[in-house]
Design a protein around this motif. Structure first.
Motif, PDB file in Angstrom:
ATOM      1  N   SER A 198      -0.321   7.320  -4.947  1.00 26.53           N
ATOM      2  CA  SER A 198      -1.075   6.344  -4.146  1.00 26.53           C
ATOM      3  C   SER A 198      -1.399   5.144  -5.020  1.00 26.53           C
ATOM      4  O   SER A 198      -1.805   5.303  -6.176  1.00 26.53           O
ATOM      5  N   ASN A 240       2.322  12.875  -4.563  1.00 31.94           N
ATOM      6  CA  ASN A 240       0.920  12.432  -4.608  1.00 31.94           C
ATOM      7  C   ASN A 240       0.725  11.046  -5.241  1.00 31.94           C
ATOM      8  O   ASN A 240      -0.229  10.818  -5.978  1.00 31.94           O
ATOM      9  N   GLU A 284      -2.303   0.522  -4.674  1.00 31.17           N
ATOM     10  CA  GLU A 284      -2.352  -0.747  -3.947  1.00 31.17           C
ATOM     11  C   GLU A 284      -2.028  -1.860  -4.928  1.00 31.17           C
ATOM     12  O   GLU A 284      -2.600  -1.907  -6.019  1.00 31.17           O
ATOM     13  N   GLY A 331       3.977  11.105   3.006  1.00 26.76           N
ATOM     14  CA  GLY A 331       3.186   9.907   2.772  1.00 26.76           C
ATOM     15  C   GLY A 331       3.834   8.675   3.379  1.00 26.76           C
ATOM     16  O   GLY A 331       4.827   8.763   4.109  1.00 26.76           O
ATOM     17  N   THR A 355       0.851  -1.184   0.000  1.00 25.28           N
ATOM     18  CA  THR A 355       0.000   0.000   0.000  1.00 25.28           C
ATOM     19  C   THR A 355       0.886   1.233   0.000  1.00 25.28           C
ATOM     20  O   THR A 355       1.806   1.354   0.821  1.00 25.28           O
ATOM     21  N   CYS A 356       0.627   2.134  -0.932  1.00 21.21           N
ATOM     22  CA  CYS A 356       1.381   3.377  -1.062  1.00 21.21           C
ATOM     23  C   CYS A 356       0.374   4.521  -0.972  1.00 21.21           C
ATOM     24  O   CYS A 356      -0.564   4.582  -1.771  1.00 21.21           O
ATOM     25  N   THR A 357       0.543   5.423  -0.002  1.00 19.66           N
ATOM     26  CA  THR A 357      -0.441   6.476   0.254  1.00 19.66           C
ATOM     27  C   THR A 357       0.186   7.853   0.198  1.00 19.66           C
ATOM     28  O   THR A 357       1.041   8.201   1.019  1.00 19.66           O
ATOM     29  N   ASP A 358      -0.207   8.644  -0.803  1.00 16.72           N
ATOM     30  CA  ASP A 358       0.221  10.050  -0.948  1.00 16.72           C
ATOM     31  C   ASP A 358       1.734  10.219  -0.808  1.00 16.72           C
ATOM     32  O   ASP A 358       2.209  11.133  -0.131  1.00 16.72           O
ATOM     33  N   VAL A 359       2.482   9.363  -1.446  1.00 12.80           N
ATOM     34  CA  VAL A 359       3.940   9.384  -1.300  1.00 12.80           C
ATOM     35  C   VAL A 359       4.566  10.497  -2.136  1.00 12.80           C
ATOM     36  O   VAL A 359       4.206  10.720  -3.295  1.00 12.80           O
TER      37      VAL A 359
END
Length: 255
Positions: free
Chosen positions: A25, A23, A27, A60, A7-11
């Motif tokens: 994001s 920005n 999965e 992120g 999971t990558c969120t707002d990296v």
């Protein structure tokens, strides 16, 4: 629903005043095949390194839900003239131990059989062709890749026939072995033919979704006319080559 692997969120990743990523994001789920595409300098390798924990995000977060990940980077840590046999190279893909266990050796043998290099086991790695060496390094990565295989431009420098073989192998690992694949690629045609999902970057996501959805976008129409020399028969670039080289392209127009 398939199990989530990453999971990558707002990296975002910043190098001084330069924004390498923002920005991002996504999965990645078990069994998926995600291709990351984009121009040179668009942040593809930076994102892969961040997902692998080799680069710390500036903003992120990234969460890996599995430790069973094999990684074949753009510049592999093993030098091409490394004085070791094929079997020793492949064995090194298992978790580091003082001595290889029977389980490690069995795993290495299985991966070599899978890639058709068992007959090369005792040969010096440095004596192999480029295509053979890349198969060995892929087998090494597979020793750790029970859930996910991460590849950063794995066909760079290979001739077209060997390139085709590598893409077929990777596709088979995904469809038959149900191994999730995350790959950086410059070859947009093979990306949409093989991948289930596409992420196009220009330091931030321009598209993220299924390969089928991507083919209906103007981005794909633009990218489908862009190639690099490694993907076709030319010598950067001979007569009658109509490709626009991806290294000179930024979105908003092809230069």
């Amino acid at each position: 629903m398939e199990r989530t692997l990453i999971t990558c969120t707002d990296v975002g990743v910043q190098f001084g005043s330069f924004t390498a990523l923002k920005n991002v994001s996504l999965e990645l789920h078990a069994g998926e095949y995600l291709c990351i595409v984009g121009a040179n300098g668009s942040g593809k390798t930076t994102l892969v390194k961040t997902l692998m924990g080799l680069q710390k995000p500036t903003s992120g977060c990234v969460t890996a839900h599995t430790a069973s990940i094999g990684y074949l980077g753009q510049k592999n840590s093993i030098q091409r003239d490394f004085p070791a046999t094929v079997e020793e190279i492949v064995l090194s893909g298992n978790r580091i131990r003082c001595f290889a266990s029977r389980k490690d050796k069995d795993n290495a043998r299985i991966q070599m059989e899978k890639l058709g290099i068992t007959g090369l086991a005792g040969k010096p790695f440095k004596d192999l062709s480029g295509g053979q060496q890349q198969r060995v390094l892929l087998a090494r990565s597979l020793c750790a890749a029970k859930d996910l295989l991460v590849l950063d431009e794995p066909v760079t420098g290979l001739d077209p026939m060997v390139t085709d073989e590598m893409y077929q192998i990777i596709r088979r690992l995904n469809t038959e072995d149900k191994l999730a694949v995350l790959m950086v690629s410059h070859d947009i045609h093979r990306a949409v033919q093989n991948a289930t999902h596409i992420l196009q970057l220009d330091n931030e996501p321009l598209f993220y979704g299924t390969a089928e959805e991507y083919q209906r976008t103007p981005l794909y129409t633009r990218m489908s006319h862009v190639e690099v020399c490694e993907t076709h028969f030319c010598t950067h670039c001979g007569i009658n080559c109509n490709a626009s080289h991806i290294g000179s392209m930024r979105f908003g127009g092809v230069k």
